[in-house]
Write an enzyme that holds these catalytic residues in place. Structure first.
Site, PDB file in Angstrom:
ATOM      1  CE  LYS A   1      22.320  -9.933  20.955  1.00 16.75           C
ATOM      2  NZ  LYS A   1      21.043  -9.301  21.362  1.00 16.75           N
TER       3      LYS A   1
ATOM      4  CD  GLN B   1      18.765  -6.634  19.981  1.00 12.83           C
ATOM      5  OE1 GLN B   1      19.218  -7.763  19.861  1.00 12.83           O
ATOM      6  NE2 GLN B   1      19.294  -5.748  20.805  1.00 12.83           N
TER       7      GLN B   1
ATOM      8  CG  ASP C   1      17.844 -11.753  26.133  1.00  9.66           C
ATOM      9  OD1 ASP C   1      19.083 -11.814  26.038  1.00  9.66           O
ATOM     10  OD2 ASP C   1      17.134 -11.067  25.378  1.00  9.66           O
TER      11      ASP C   1
END
Lengths: 283, 283
Positions: free
Chosen positions: A52, A96, A119
């Site tokens: 990422k 994460q 997200d």
């Protein structure tokens, strides 16, 4: 033989578009910034985070990776998140997964301010998705990326029979909502479904997200169907493989995503796209 | 002949339970209070509001009905809502639909603070429902009442094939979420579905919420299925009727809700139940 849906190629195209959007935003004085928080972190998390970070940098997005000790308390983690919530230079915040067991993941998810929830997991964003809101809001990246794939490959959704295998909050449920909003007839099947394959065999669009290698084979697919394989599994020899048995599916499906090179690259490209969208919406 | 699901009787039982809960709360110093806001208002709205008011009073819930002019601005309406949001004596706030066309209903829905959102329409509550949150939160009353009916009549859900006809935010979507959370296999069909009745004929649990009188007949029902009719329609002679053609459905279904006397009474009883739950959760 099915037409392969080339996620790698499509991600490249999407990333190029994102790069243009980044340049435009920069010209207007905004540099998109993504913060990725990793708590403890195993090898897989490290790889995801690194990928990422690298992609963000390539596209001109500022990427900040915050590594926190596995022993951090939930209160301390919430404080870190709140600092980024308050920081106007930050447009996207991502924590994460997985988190250490002493931290309640839903609490963390709710702590990320909805306008920076890259997200798309915060309930308020899920609620906007599920009520088909006309507002701008982030959506879970994997299903959002799949919608981009369906569009790019001219797969119609309205009135089509879509079957989602798996009911996770990250893939199955938001996928069902997106397809329902796109006027598909939507069925969600899962581990408790009786005769799951009776459903998959009728699907015009089949999205499989179970984590069970080769759960779906050609015999479980309607001839000509579009099959999206979200699996990122390991076979007995340790190779990356999907929830769909590729060789037999390839004989039956009309369109099919490979693993690797299908959904995976689109998820990260969508994360980048969404970071930039959040920056744009913050204007 | 199907077993009739007696919503009237069940609502009576639920109301009796709610009454006990109200008495307990009062003993602990909290009197549940519901505020219903009606803007302009046609005849039907007046009847709904009057029924809610009367039922609340019967159960010992303080019911305040605020009547506002149809010409009130959206900003003024938002101010009224905010006053009740801030008022600690108020536990549930409901804005009666429909609203005049110059008022944006989703904006109003989002303005009601989630902890007083007795209709369960605020996206943050919808998001908690759709992510199967373990927290306490309100849920749209009609589908919540239907879940109470299914439980009372011992209708199993796990692994059952549930088909929802209609995808509204008030019934179809939250119904699908509740049944998915209860481990049913869930299909949502709607106006764009091709061959809708191919789906309804396979349903173990069929929930019909379309507003189309007699859309579903016995021929569209699986023998022995549980059929829930959410319709509150008028037939050609002006009589109240459902989305399900009762006489033929009664020959095929295993369990069936009548109209009237089925879902309707349960919706208002659930609204009362949820007002008291919100008061309890506010402690």
């Amino acid at each position: 033989m099915a037409e392969l849906i080339d996620g790698k190629q499509l991600a490249k195209k999407l990333n190029a578009e994102t790069k243009v959007a980044v340049d435009e935003l920069k010209a207007s004085g905004i540099t998109p910034k993504l913060v990725v928080i990793i708590v403890g972190g195993d090898g897989a998390s490290e790889i995801y985070v690194r990928n990422k970070h690298r992609k963000a940098e390539q596209l001109g997005i500022i990427s900040e990776v915050t590594r926190l000790s596995a022993t951090i308390s939930q209160a301390e983690l919430l404080e870190v998140i709140e600092t980024y919530n308050q920081d106007d230079s930050v447009h996207g915040i991502l924590v994460q997964s997985p988190l250490p067991s002493h931290i309640d993941e839903p609490t963390i998810t709710r702590a990320i301010t909805p306008t920076k929830d890259v997200d798309g997991f915060n309930p308020v964003n899920v609620g906007k998705l599920y009520t088909h809101s006309a507002l701008n809001f982030p959506v879970s990246c994997t299903p959002k990326g799949i919608m981009t794939m369906l569009k790019a490959y001219h797969v119609p959704t309205a009135g089509k029979n879509a079957v989602i295998v798996g009911r996770s909050n990250i893939v199955g449920r938001p996928m069902a909502a997106l397809l329902l909003n796109a006027s598909a007839t939507v069925t969600v099947v899962h581990s408790q479904t009786k005769d799951m394959k009776a459903y998959t065999r009728e699907a015009d669009i089949l999205v499989v997200a179970t984590g069970i290698p080769h759960l779906i084979t050609g015999a479980d697919i309607k001839p000509g169907a579009t099959v999206i394989d979200v699996g990122m599994d390991r076979d007995e020899e340790g190779h990356l493989t999907g929830d769909v048995e590729f060789e037999s599916a390839n004989q039956v499906a009309g369109k099919l995503t490979p693993v690797p090179g299908g959904v995976g690259p689109m998820t990260i490209a969508t994360l980048m796209q969404q970071t930039v969208e959040l920056a744009k919406w913050s204007e």
